[in-house]
Scaffold this motif. Structure first.
Motif, PDB file in Angstrom:
ATOM      1  N   GLY A 118       0.817  -1.212   0.000  1.00 28.32           N
ATOM      2  CA  GLY A 118       0.000   0.000   0.000  1.00 28.32           C
ATOM      3  C   GLY A 118       0.847   1.257   0.000  1.00 28.32           C
ATOM      4  N   GLU A 119       2.056   1.145  -0.519  1.00 25.94           N
ATOM      5  CA  GLU A 119       2.983   2.278  -0.579  1.00 25.94           C
ATOM      6  C   GLU A 119       3.366   2.541  -2.019  1.00 25.94           C
ATOM      7  OE1 GLU A 119       6.423   1.841   1.923  1.00 25.94           O
ATOM      8  OE2 GLU A 119       5.282   0.793   3.454  1.00 25.94           O
ATOM      9  N   SER A 120       3.797   3.756  -2.292  1.00 26.95           N
ATOM     10  CA  SER A 120       4.290   4.069  -3.625  1.00 26.95           C
ATOM     11  C   SER A 120       5.788   3.787  -3.680  1.00 26.95           C
ATOM     12  CB  SER A 120       4.000   5.526  -3.978  1.00 26.95           C
ATOM     13  OG  SER A 120       4.604   6.383  -3.034  1.00 26.95           O
ATOM     14  N   ALA A 121       6.317   3.761  -4.888  1.00 26.52           N
ATOM     15  CA  ALA A 121       7.749   3.506  -5.049  1.00 26.52           C
ATOM     16  C   ALA A 121       8.258   4.203  -6.305  1.00 26.52           C
ATOM     17  CB  ALA A 121       8.021   2.001  -5.147  1.00 26.52           C
ATOM     18  N   LEU A 122       9.439   4.766  -6.200  1.00 27.79           N
ATOM     19  CA  LEU A 122      10.160   5.311  -7.341  1.00 27.79           C
ATOM     20  C   LEU A 122      11.429   4.485  -7.456  1.00 27.79           C
ATOM     21  CD1 LEU A 122      10.789   7.361  -9.559  1.00 27.79           C
ATOM     22  CD2 LEU A 122      11.699   8.876  -7.796  1.00 27.79           C
ATOM     23  N   VAL A 123      11.567   3.756  -8.547  1.00 21.99           N
ATOM     24  CA  VAL A 123      12.692   2.844  -8.729  1.00 21.99           C
ATOM     25  C   VAL A 123      13.504   3.342  -9.919  1.00 21.99           C
ATOM     26  CG1 VAL A 123      13.381   0.457  -9.146  1.00 21.99           C
ATOM     27  CG2 VAL A 123      11.340   0.949  -7.775  1.00 21.99           C
ATOM     28  N   ALA A 124      14.682   3.861  -9.657  1.00 18.76           N
ATOM     29  CA  ALA A 124      15.533   4.435 -10.705  1.00 18.76           C
ATOM     30  C   ALA A 124      16.226   3.358 -11.536  1.00 18.76           C
ATOM     31  CB  ALA A 124      16.553   5.380 -10.093  1.00 18.76           C
ATOM     32  N   ASP A 125      16.522   2.212 -10.933  1.00 21.90           N
ATOM     33  CA  ASP A 125      17.230   1.133 -11.632  1.00 21.90           C
ATOM     34  C   ASP A 125      16.480  -0.172 -11.399  1.00 21.90           C
ATOM     35  OD1 ASP A 125      18.993  -0.613 -12.830  1.00 21.90           O
ATOM     36  OD2 ASP A 125      20.715  -0.056 -11.589  1.00 21.90           O
ATOM     37  N   ALA A 126      15.433  -0.376 -12.187  1.00 23.09           N
ATOM     38  CA  ALA A 126      14.564  -1.539 -11.981  1.00 23.09           C
ATOM     39  C   ALA A 126      15.306  -2.857 -12.121  1.00 23.09           C
ATOM     40  CB  ALA A 126      13.398  -1.490 -12.970  1.00 23.09           C
ATOM     41  N   GLN A 127      16.257  -2.942 -13.026  1.00 17.23           N
ATOM     42  CA  GLN A 127      16.968  -4.193 -13.274  1.00 17.23           C
ATOM     43  C   GLN A 127      17.728  -4.704 -12.052  1.00 17.23           C
ATOM     44  OE1 GLN A 127      16.749  -6.013 -16.245  1.00 17.23           O
ATOM     45  NE2 GLN A 127      15.164  -4.499 -16.686  1.00 17.23           N
ATOM     46  N   HIS A 128      18.120  -3.805 -11.167  1.00 15.35           N
ATOM     47  CA  HIS A 128      18.878  -4.212  -9.990  1.00 15.35           C
ATOM     48  C   HIS A 128      18.051  -4.191  -8.707  1.00 15.35           C
ATOM     49  CE1 HIS A 128      22.166  -3.315 -12.845  1.00 15.35           C
ATOM     50  NE2 HIS A 128      22.640  -4.420 -12.295  1.00 15.35           N
ATOM     51  N   ASP A 129      16.754  -3.998  -8.831  1.00 18.40           N
ATOM     52  CA  ASP A 129      15.875  -4.023  -7.665  1.00 18.40           C
ATOM     53  C   ASP A 129      15.440  -5.474  -7.445  1.00 18.40           C
ATOM     54  OD1 ASP A 129      13.278  -3.939  -6.143  1.00 18.40           O
ATOM     55  OD2 ASP A 129      13.714  -1.790  -6.205  1.00 18.40           O
ATOM     56  N   PRO A 130      15.617  -6.015  -6.251  1.00 19.93           N
ATOM     57  CA  PRO A 130      15.280  -7.430  -6.014  1.00 19.93           C
ATOM     58  C   PRO A 130      13.786  -7.740  -6.205  1.00 19.93           C
ATOM     59  CG  PRO A 130      15.850  -6.337  -3.952  1.00 19.93           C
ATOM     60  CD  PRO A 130      16.165  -5.369  -5.057  1.00 19.93           C
ATOM     61  N   ARG A 131      12.933  -6.729  -6.182  1.00 19.92           N
ATOM     62  CA  ARG A 131      11.493  -6.950  -6.363  1.00 19.92           C
ATOM     63  C   ARG A 131      11.100  -7.046  -7.832  1.00 19.92           C
ATOM     64  NH1 ARG A 131       9.937  -1.575  -3.250  1.00 19.92           N
ATOM     65  NH2 ARG A 131      11.570  -0.964  -4.698  1.00 19.92           N
ATOM     66  N   PHE A 132      11.985  -6.675  -8.730  1.00 16.10           N
ATOM     67  CA  PHE A 132      11.666  -6.579 -10.156  1.00 16.10           C
ATOM     68  C   PHE A 132      11.283  -7.935 -10.745  1.00 16.10           C
ATOM     69  CE2 PHE A 132      13.059  -6.479 -14.671  1.00 16.10           C
ATOM     70  CZ  PHE A 132      12.135  -5.551 -15.123  1.00 16.10           C
ATOM     71  N   PHE A 133      10.208  -7.942 -11.555  1.00 16.58           N
ATOM     72  CA  PHE A 133       9.736  -9.130 -12.264  1.00 16.58           C
ATOM     73  C   PHE A 133      10.152  -8.982 -13.720  1.00 16.58           C
ATOM     74  CE2 PHE A 133       6.139 -11.009 -14.770  1.00 16.58           C
ATOM     75  CZ  PHE A 133       6.455 -12.342 -14.546  1.00 16.58           C
ATOM     76  N   ALA A 134      11.071  -9.814 -14.179  1.00 24.76           N
ATOM     77  CA  ALA A 134      11.641  -9.696 -15.525  1.00 24.76           C
ATOM     78  C   ALA A 134      10.796 -10.364 -16.609  1.00 24.76           C
ATOM     79  CB  ALA A 134      13.051 -10.272 -15.537  1.00 24.76           C
ATOM     80  N   GLY A 135       9.689 -10.980 -16.236  1.00 21.45           N
ATOM     81  CA  GLY A 135       8.859 -11.690 -17.205  1.00 21.45           C
ATOM     82  C   GLY A 135       8.334 -10.814 -18.328  1.00 21.45           C
ATOM     83  N   VAL A 136       7.976  -9.577 -18.015  1.00 27.25           N
ATOM     84  CA  VAL A 136       7.454  -8.675 -19.048  1.00 27.25           C
ATOM     85  C   VAL A 136       8.564  -8.318 -20.038  1.00 27.25           C
ATOM     86  CG1 VAL A 136       6.416  -6.411 -19.491  1.00 27.25           C
ATOM     87  CG2 VAL A 136       5.639  -7.786 -17.538  1.00 27.25           C
ATOM     88  N   ASP A 137       9.750  -8.027 -19.532  1.00 21.94           N
ATOM     89  CA  ASP A 137      10.884  -7.725 -20.410  1.00 21.94           C
ATOM     90  C   ASP A 137      11.189  -8.916 -21.313  1.00 21.94           C
ATOM     91  OD1 ASP A 137      10.984  -5.335 -19.050  1.00 21.94           O
ATOM     92  OD2 ASP A 137      13.082  -5.518 -18.455  1.00 21.94           O
ATOM     93  N   ALA A 138      11.105 -10.111 -20.764  1.00 23.44           N
ATOM     94  CA  ALA A 138      11.388 -11.315 -21.550  1.00 23.44           C
ATOM     95  C   ALA A 138      10.383 -11.468 -22.692  1.00 23.44           C
ATOM     96  CB  ALA A 138      11.366 -12.552 -20.649  1.00 23.44           C
ATOM     97  N   GLU A 139       9.121 -11.121 -22.435  1.00 22.18           N
ATOM     98  CA  GLU A 139       8.095 -11.253 -23.469  1.00 22.18           C
ATOM     99  C   GLU A 139       8.168 -10.162 -24.532  1.00 22.18           C
ATOM    100  OE1 GLU A 139       4.036 -12.348 -22.614  1.00 22.18           O
ATOM    101  OE2 GLU A 139       4.625 -12.947 -20.588  1.00 22.18           O
ATOM    102  N   THR A 140       8.649  -8.979 -24.155  1.00 22.47           N
ATOM    103  CA  THR A 140       8.658  -7.860 -25.101  1.00 22.47           C
ATOM    104  C   THR A 140      10.015  -7.621 -25.741  1.00 22.47           C
ATOM    105  OG1 THR A 140       9.194  -6.253 -23.376  1.00 22.47           O
ATOM    106  CG2 THR A 140       6.834  -6.641 -23.855  1.00 22.47           C
ATOM    107  N   GLY A 141      11.083  -8.089 -25.101  1.00 21.49           N
ATOM    108  CA  GLY A 141      12.424  -7.813 -25.606  1.00 21.49           C
ATOM    109  C   GLY A 141      12.909  -6.412 -25.271  1.00 21.49           C
TER     110      GLY A 141
END
Length: 133
Positions: free
Chosen positions: A102-125
Motif C-alpha cells: 500500500g505504498e508508492s515507489a520510485l525505482v531508478a534502476d529496476a533491473q537491480h531491484d530485487p522486487r523486479f519481475f523480468a517476465g514482461v521484459d522477456a516477453e517484449t524484448g
C-alpha cells in the motif's frame, strides 16, 4: 478539484478531494485507452524522457496486472501492442510489492531491484529501466 481553507488555529487543513465512486473510476480507466491519442502518448514519453512508457493496472477480479495503455517510440511501436496483451500475477514484481504494501515507489534502476519481475521484459524484448508506482 481540491479545496483548502484555514482552520481557526491558522494552519491550513489537508485539502479535501471529492470521492469518486469505484464504478466511475473503472469507467474512466476503461475510457483512457481510447482517450490516449498518439499525441498524448508522445507527451507522456517526453514528460518522463523515455523511449516508452506504460500504465499498469490491477484487475482485482482476476488478481492480475495488465497494461491498458502503452506508448513506445516509433522504432518500438510493436512493443506497445505486445504490452497491451500481457498479464501477470498481482503478487509479482515491484507492482505486486506496491499493491501488498500500500505504498508508492520510485525505482531508478529496476533491473537491480530485487522486487523486479523480468517476465514482461522477456516477453517484449525491451529492458525496463525505471518505474514509478
Amino acid at each position: 478539484m481540491t479545496r483548502a481553507t484555514k482552520s481557526k488555529a491558522g494552519t491550513p487543513p489537508a485539502p479535501t478531494i471529492p470521492a469518486i465512486p469505484p464504478a466511475d473510476v473503472l469507467g474512466r480507466l476503461a475510457a483512457l485507452k481510447t482517450a490516449a491519442t498518439p499525441d498524448l502518448k508522445q507527451q507522456w514519453r517526453e514528460l518522463f524522457a523515455a523511449e516508452g512508457c506504460a500504465l499498469l493496472l490491477l484487475d482485482a477480479g482476476r488478481r492480475e496486472f495488465h497494461f491498458p495503455v502503452a506508448s513506445q517510440s516509433a522504432s518500438r511501436a510493436a512493443t506497445a501492442d505486445r504490452l497491451e496483451a500481457i498479464r501477470f500475477p498481482a503478487d509479482k514484481g515491484i507492482a505486486g510489492w506496491i499493491a501488498a504494501q500500500g505504498e508508492s515507489a520510485l525505482v531508478a534502476d529496476a533491473q537491480h531491484d530485487p522486487r523486479f519481475f523480468a517476465g514482461v521484459d522477456a516477453e517484449t524484448g525491451v529492458t525496463t529501466r525505471s518505474m514509478l508506482g
